[in-house]
Design a protein around this motif. Structure first.
Motif, PDB file in Angstrom:
ATOM      1  N   THR A 177      24.251  -8.733  50.154  1.00 11.59           N
ATOM      2  CA  THR A 177      23.393  -8.147  49.118  1.00 11.59           C
ATOM      3  C   THR A 177      23.003  -6.715  49.476  1.00 11.59           C
ATOM      4  O   THR A 177      22.953  -5.846  48.601  1.00 11.59           O
ATOM      5  CB  THR A 177      22.157  -9.033  48.905  1.00 11.59           C
ATOM      6  OG1 THR A 177      22.613 -10.340  48.531  1.00 11.59           O
ATOM      7  CG2 THR A 177      21.269  -8.500  47.806  1.00 11.59           C
ATOM      8  N   ARG A 192      23.584  -3.548  47.128  1.00 12.66           N
ATOM      9  CA  ARG A 192      22.496  -2.609  46.791  1.00 12.66           C
ATOM     10  C   ARG A 192      22.921  -1.170  47.100  1.00 12.66           C
ATOM     11  O   ARG A 192      22.616  -0.246  46.340  1.00 12.66           O
ATOM     12  CB  ARG A 192      21.251  -2.936  47.612  1.00 12.66           C
ATOM     13  CG  ARG A 192      20.524  -4.173  47.167  1.00 12.66           C
ATOM     14  CD  ARG A 192      19.424  -4.480  48.184  1.00 12.66           C
ATOM     15  NE  ARG A 192      18.803  -5.758  47.945  1.00 12.66           N
ATOM     16  CZ  ARG A 192      18.125  -6.437  48.862  1.00 12.66           C
ATOM     17  NH1 ARG A 192      18.002  -5.948  50.080  1.00 12.66           N
ATOM     18  NH2 ARG A 192      17.565  -7.577  48.566  1.00 12.66           N
ATOM     19  N   LEU A 198      20.891   1.263  44.774  1.00 11.00           N
ATOM     20  CA  LEU A 198      19.515   0.745  44.746  1.00 11.00           C
ATOM     21  C   LEU A 198      18.811   1.004  46.080  1.00 11.00           C
ATOM     22  O   LEU A 198      17.592   1.147  46.121  1.00 11.00           O
ATOM     23  CB  LEU A 198      19.512  -0.765  44.442  1.00 11.00           C
ATOM     24  CG  LEU A 198      19.989  -1.158  43.043  1.00 11.00           C
ATOM     25  CD1 LEU A 198      20.113  -2.664  42.919  1.00 11.00           C
ATOM     26  CD2 LEU A 198      19.062  -0.619  41.979  1.00 11.00           C
ATOM     27  N   GLU A 244      20.334 -14.266  42.090  1.00  6.58           N
ATOM     28  CA  GLU A 244      18.983 -14.673  41.701  1.00  6.58           C
ATOM     29  C   GLU A 244      18.560 -13.901  40.449  1.00  6.58           C
ATOM     30  O   GLU A 244      17.558 -13.188  40.428  1.00  6.58           O
ATOM     31  CB  GLU A 244      17.987 -14.417  42.818  1.00  6.58           C
ATOM     32  CG  GLU A 244      18.255 -15.268  44.057  1.00  6.58           C
ATOM     33  CD  GLU A 244      17.240 -14.994  45.149  1.00  6.58           C
ATOM     34  OE1 GLU A 244      16.040 -14.988  44.841  1.00  6.58           O
ATOM     35  OE2 GLU A 244      17.659 -14.795  46.288  1.00  6.58           O
ATOM     36  N   SER A 279      17.159 -12.460  37.181  1.00  4.74           N
ATOM     37  CA  SER A 279      15.844 -12.559  36.554  1.00  4.74           C
ATOM     38  C   SER A 279      15.880 -11.727  35.268  1.00  4.74           C
ATOM     39  O   SER A 279      16.314 -10.580  35.288  1.00  4.74           O
ATOM     40  CB  SER A 279      14.803 -12.007  37.522  1.00  4.74           C
ATOM     41  OG  SER A 279      13.526 -12.190  37.004  1.00  4.74           O
ATOM     42  N   LEU A 280      15.461 -12.341  34.165  1.00  6.05           N
ATOM     43  CA  LEU A 280      15.504 -11.661  32.873  1.00  6.05           C
ATOM     44  C   LEU A 280      14.080 -11.493  32.335  1.00  6.05           C
ATOM     45  O   LEU A 280      13.142 -12.091  32.860  1.00  6.05           O
ATOM     46  CB  LEU A 280      16.337 -12.480  31.874  1.00  6.05           C
ATOM     47  CG  LEU A 280      17.759 -12.822  32.318  1.00  6.05           C
ATOM     48  CD1 LEU A 280      18.400 -13.804  31.339  1.00  6.05           C
ATOM     49  CD2 LEU A 280      18.612 -11.566  32.430  1.00  6.05           C
ATOM     50  N   TYR A 281      13.934 -10.691  31.292  1.00  4.13           N
ATOM     51  CA  TYR A 281      12.610 -10.506  30.678  1.00  4.13           C
ATOM     52  C   TYR A 281      12.272 -11.747  29.855  1.00  4.13           C
ATOM     53  O   TYR A 281      12.825 -11.952  28.778  1.00  4.13           O
ATOM     54  CB  TYR A 281      12.593  -9.255  29.808  1.00  4.13           C
ATOM     55  CG  TYR A 281      12.790  -7.997  30.606  1.00  4.13           C
ATOM     56  CD1 TYR A 281      11.772  -7.524  31.423  1.00  4.13           C
ATOM     57  CD2 TYR A 281      13.986  -7.303  30.575  1.00  4.13           C
ATOM     58  CE1 TYR A 281      11.943  -6.384  32.186  1.00  4.13           C
ATOM     59  CE2 TYR A 281      14.166  -6.156  31.333  1.00  4.13           C
ATOM     60  CZ  TYR A 281      13.140  -5.705  32.130  1.00  4.13           C
ATOM     61  OH  TYR A 281      13.314  -4.580  32.884  1.00  4.13           O
ATOM     62  N   GLU A 289       8.054  -5.259  38.246  1.00  2.00           N
ATOM     63  CA  GLU A 289       9.477  -5.447  37.898  1.00  2.00           C
ATOM     64  C   GLU A 289      10.341  -5.544  39.150  1.00  2.00           C
ATOM     65  O   GLU A 289      11.352  -6.232  39.148  1.00  2.00           O
ATOM     66  CB  GLU A 289       9.955  -4.312  36.993  1.00  2.00           C
ATOM     67  CG  GLU A 289       9.384  -4.429  35.590  1.00  2.00           C
ATOM     68  CD  GLU A 289      10.406  -4.117  34.522  1.00  2.00           C
ATOM     69  OE1 GLU A 289      11.606  -4.277  34.767  1.00  2.00           O
ATOM     70  OE2 GLU A 289       9.983  -3.718  33.429  1.00  2.00           O
ATOM     71  N   ARG A 299       9.703  -9.127  40.302  1.00  2.00           N
ATOM     72  CA  ARG A 299      10.397 -10.121  39.452  1.00  2.00           C
ATOM     73  C   ARG A 299      11.907  -9.901  39.443  1.00  2.00           C
ATOM     74  O   ARG A 299      12.636 -10.678  38.852  1.00  2.00           O
ATOM     75  CB  ARG A 299       9.853 -10.053  38.022  1.00  2.00           C
ATOM     76  CG  ARG A 299       8.415 -10.515  37.886  1.00  2.00           C
ATOM     77  CD  ARG A 299       8.023 -10.615  36.417  1.00  2.00           C
ATOM     78  NE  ARG A 299       8.131  -9.341  35.724  1.00  2.00           N
ATOM     79  CZ  ARG A 299       7.158  -8.425  35.673  1.00  2.00           C
ATOM     80  NH1 ARG A 299       6.016  -8.647  36.267  1.00  2.00           N
ATOM     81  NH2 ARG A 299       7.325  -7.286  35.032  1.00  2.00           N
ATOM     82  N   ARG A 300      12.354  -8.797  40.016  1.00  2.00           N
ATOM     83  CA  ARG A 300      13.772  -8.436  40.137  1.00  2.00           C
ATOM     84  C   ARG A 300      14.396  -7.977  38.824  1.00  2.00           C
ATOM     85  O   ARG A 300      15.597  -7.723  38.762  1.00  2.00           O
ATOM     86  CB  ARG A 300      14.606  -9.608  40.681  1.00  2.00           C
ATOM     87  CG  ARG A 300      14.230 -10.024  42.071  1.00  2.00           C
ATOM     88  CD  ARG A 300      14.814 -11.348  42.430  1.00  2.00           C
ATOM     89  NE  ARG A 300      14.507 -11.730  43.793  1.00  2.00           N
ATOM     90  CZ  ARG A 300      15.261 -11.486  44.843  1.00  2.00           C
ATOM     91  NH1 ARG A 300      16.393 -10.878  44.683  1.00  2.00           N
ATOM     92  NH2 ARG A 300      14.899 -11.843  46.043  1.00  2.00           N
ATOM     93  N   THR A 301      13.616  -7.873  37.758  1.00  2.00           N
ATOM     94  CA  THR A 301      14.180  -7.421  36.487  1.00  2.00           C
ATOM     95  C   THR A 301      14.574  -5.944  36.542  1.00  2.00           C
ATOM     96  O   THR A 301      15.392  -5.495  35.743  1.00  2.00           O
ATOM     97  CB  THR A 301      13.180  -7.632  35.338  1.00  2.00           C
ATOM     98  OG1 THR A 301      11.905  -7.157  35.765  1.00  2.00           O
ATOM     99  CG2 THR A 301      13.064  -9.096  34.961  1.00  2.00           C
ATOM    100  N   ILE A 302      14.010  -5.209  37.489  1.00  2.00           N
ATOM    101  CA  ILE A 302      14.297  -3.768  37.579  1.00  2.00           C
ATOM    102  C   ILE A 302      15.791  -3.523  37.801  1.00  2.00           C
ATOM    103  O   ILE A 302      16.322  -2.484  37.406  1.00  2.00           O
ATOM    104  CB  ILE A 302      13.457  -3.124  38.719  1.00  2.00           C
ATOM    105  CG1 ILE A 302      13.360  -1.612  38.550  1.00  2.00           C
ATOM    106  CG2 ILE A 302      13.984  -3.471  40.095  1.00  2.00           C
ATOM    107  CD1 ILE A 302      12.322  -1.158  37.607  1.00  2.00           C
ATOM    108  N   VAL A 333      16.287  -5.545  45.459  1.00  2.00           N
ATOM    109  CA  VAL A 333      16.221  -6.683  44.532  1.00  2.00           C
ATOM    110  C   VAL A 333      17.468  -7.538  44.695  1.00  2.00           C
ATOM    111  O   VAL A 333      18.506  -7.052  45.057  1.00  2.00           O
ATOM    112  CB  VAL A 333      16.106  -6.231  43.062  1.00  2.00           C
ATOM    113  CG1 VAL A 333      14.740  -5.680  42.813  1.00  2.00           C
ATOM    114  CG2 VAL A 333      17.164  -5.213  42.719  1.00  2.00           C
TER     115      VAL A 333
END
Lengths: 302, 266
Positions: free
Chosen positions: A47, A51, A56, A85, A87-89, B99, B102-105, B266
């Protein structure tokens, strides 16, 4: 492959998290039109590498270029990413999320309709808030958002997690089609059978260090293979003295199982000459066996 | 950036509506309390209060008992201050650090939008949100005083008090944005910002208690926002507004730079 265009070029990538080593001197190249697998157990540095590739995190040393540009300067509309992992809004509906991400990408979502149909996501599904989705549905939406704008490079971090076997099958077929279209896929996974099935080349990372980068078939050819010998008489099996470098894994009656490095094949055949052999089976190792062999090795031996 | 700004504004609307409604409702209740008790009751009560509490009320008692002085105190009431600070702190903390947590970024930062644009859209939404709340503070006051026939009050002076309040809470929001840009958890970012705001309020309060502590005043954001003084004078002290806007601009700018340079794991 040497004439192909490098889509991702990582050179001497090093990233530390405080005293803990993230990755050290990681270098690899992903060519246009290939599916490149990135293997390693949790905490090995997969990971962190992803990144760094995506810009990132900023590596302490080394650089990554994508499509010939530094990772921080590339046109990201050419990129699709499925995070591990995922993650969505949660407050958005599936449709709102896909529209929003398409607007951010600034490319029309040309593939969306076909992907929704392929992954069995209905219009009604997309009108529900994401917080009501199952894990599998979220993963499907994650795949659609990464692919809907038809990117040239796909970066996938454990993409099949949460998909049911049918959808996984569909997903792997899709990756094959994308490769045929000349798209490039960089996939990180710990599911070795899936990597073996779909990837052209793999890199294996261990404790932040890249152990090998190779085509899967070359890796298999170069790795020790298992040889099952069935002798006509049981005492031949027990009396057999393996040549140097060859190890006996098991002796069971008339059957003998050997582990033979690729370069010792001729020596084994010489040693068997003159004995009464009823059957002989050579097996190339699976990716899982190769992977485990790398992981069992003494780290100082590398 | 337009899509990002639109999303942030859209998903902030409901929370913002609740904050604004709470402010207007509180203004209404306080006016009703003033009318019910009247100056006959409030006057002796105010005189009986210990000096520490009187310092909290700000104005001298005679002015507090006038409709204008009472409403100016409302601007400094701890409940209003908590509401006005809660929005920028909660929003800014949730928008960046939240964000990341929550990792959404990752969905945003891997698209053709720069980190500066992401942080900039958070700053812009926070700015619009605080301005809306200050407009609600003033608009609610105008509406309540009209409905109840409460007055006389100088609405223009209250407009200046609300406008300078926007500068104060932009500064609070700027600090929250800076904290959020550096953090990876909304709780931590919000905690740091809330602690800063509380310390700023306490410093202003302690400075009012004794001349020995007056030096603390210059280190408090709230020392530069004096709605009671603005209402009494009928205008703002521009140097105070400049300090607040300066803090807001500097912290937002720093927040954008920090977010641009940090690692997002993230």
């Amino acid at each position: 492959m040497s004439n192909a265009e490098a889509v991702i070029d990582a050179v001497h990538l090093t990233k530390h998290y405080g005293r803990r080593r993230g990755i050290e001197d990681v270098a690899f190249t992903v060519q246009r039109g290939e599916i490149f697998g990135f293997l390693g157990p949790n905490g090995a540095g997969k990971t962190t590498t992803i990144r760094a590739v995506l810009g990132l995190v900023h590596p302490h040393h080394g650089r990554v270029t994508i499509f010939g540009h530094p990772a921080s300067e590339i046109d990201r509309s050419r990129l699709g990413f499925v995070p591990g992992e995922l993650s969505l809004y949660e407050r958005m509906t599936g449709a709102q999320l896909l529209d929003y991400l398409a607007a951010l990408t600034r490319r029309p979502p040309l593939r969306r309709a076909a992907l929704l149909e392929r992954f069995a996501l209905s219009r009604q599904d997309l009108l529900r808030p994401i917080r009501h989705y199952s894990r599998g549905m979220k993963q499907k939406v994650g795949v659609v958002q990464a692919l809907q704008h038809d990117p040239e490079l796909l970066v996938l971090d454990e993409p099949a997690e949460g998909l049911d076997p049918l959808m996984q099958q569909e997903f792997y077929e899709l990756l094959g089609e994308l490769r045929a279209e000349g798209r490039t896929v960089f996939i990180s996974s710990h599911l070795l059978w899936e990597v073996e099935r779909i990837c052209d080349r793999v890199a294996i990372i261990r404790d932040g260090l890249l152990v090998t980068t190779e085509r899967i078939d070359t890796l298999r050819q170069r790795s020790a293979r298992r040889v099952d010998v069935q002798f006509a008489q049981a005492n031949d099996a027990t009396a057999f003295r393996p040549p140097e470098g060859v190890t006996v894994e098991r002796v069971e009656g008339v059957r003998l199982t050997l582990r033979v490095p690729a370069e010792r094949t001729a020596a084994v055949l010489d040693a068997l000459a003159g004995r009464q052999v009823a059957d002989l089976v050579w097996e190339l190792p699976s990716l899982e066996e190769i992977f485990l062999a790398y992981y069992r090795r003494d780290p100082d031996a590398r | 950036m337009r899509a990002e700004l639109r999303r942030r504004l859209w998903f902030t609307l409901r929370a913002l509506g609740i904050y604004c409604a709470a402010i207007v409702l509180f203004e209404y209740l306080l006016v009703v309390v003033y009318e019910t008790l009247g100056t006959q009751t409030l006057g002796p009560v105010l005189q009986m209060l210990p000096p520490g509490i009187q310092a909290l009320l700000g104005n001298e008692n005679a002015r507090l008992l006038t409709p204008g002085g009472f409403l100016a105190f409302l601007f400094m009431h701890p409940f209003v201050l908590v509401l006005m600070s809660a929005f920028p702190i909660a929003f800014a903390s949730g928008a960046l650090a939240g964000e990341v947590e929550r990792r959404t970024i990752a969905l945003i930062l891997t698209r053709p939008i720069s980190r500066r644009q992401v942080a900039g859209s958070v700053a812009l939404t926070m700015t619009i949100g605080v301005a809306t709340m200050c407009a609600a503070l003033w608009g609610g006051l105008a509406m309540v005083t009209r409905i109840r026939g409460f007055g006389p009050i100088n609405l223009v002076a209250f407009g200046w008090a609300a406008a300078s309040g926007a500068a104060a809470f932009w500064a609070v929001g700027g600090v929250a944005l800076l904290s959020s840009a550096a953090a990876s958890e909304a709780g931590r970012a919000g905690g740091v910002s809330a602690a800063f705001t509380l310390a700023s309020y306490v410093a202003d309060y302690v400075a009012k208690l004794s001349p020995d502590w007056r030096w603390l005043k210059r280190y408090s954001l709230f020392a530069y926002w004096d709605p009671q003084g603005v209402v009494a004078r009928g205008g703002v002290v521009w140097s105070d507004v400049a300090v607040l806007l300066g803090v807001a601009a500097l912290t937002v700018l720093l927040g954008i730079v920090v977010f641009d340079r940090r690692d997002v794991a993230v």
